[in-house]
Design a protein around this motif. Structure first.
Motif: not given
Length: 104
Positions: A34-54
């Protein structure tokens, strides 16, 4: 004599295949967890996100992982159960599906 030569070549080939497969698995060692140890659940504005990997769950990790790269370069593991993450992922998948249909 010909049978011994074939057996020797086959043994050499199988040894090479086993060694090369072992090396490729060794190089992938960091990816087999697994790559993720801690999960972030608070809202992040989509304009702050450059890329997402599922990364779907699989033999490397039992969890579905969503890693967002922010415009400031940070990588954040998002909680896939958070409602805002589900909405953003659905929008991305819908857009990808629309683009795929437009190319047909």
């Amino acid at each position: 004599m010909n049978g011994k030569l074939v057996a020797a070549v086959l043994a050499l080939f199988l040894t090479y295949a086993a060694v090369s497969e072992g090396m490729s698995l060794e190089r992938m060692g960091n990816e087999l967890k697994c790559q993720c140890i801690d999960l972030h659940s608070k809202f992040i504005p989509p304009r702050s996100i450059q890329d997402m990997k599922l990364t779907p769950s699989g033999p490397h990790c039992q969890n579905t992982e969503i890693i967002a790269t922010l415009k400031d370069g940070r990588e954040v593991c998002l909680d896939p159960t958070a409602q805002w993450v589900k909405i953003i992922m659905k929008a991305i998948l819908d857009k990808a599906q629309d683009n795929a249909e437009a190319k047909r």
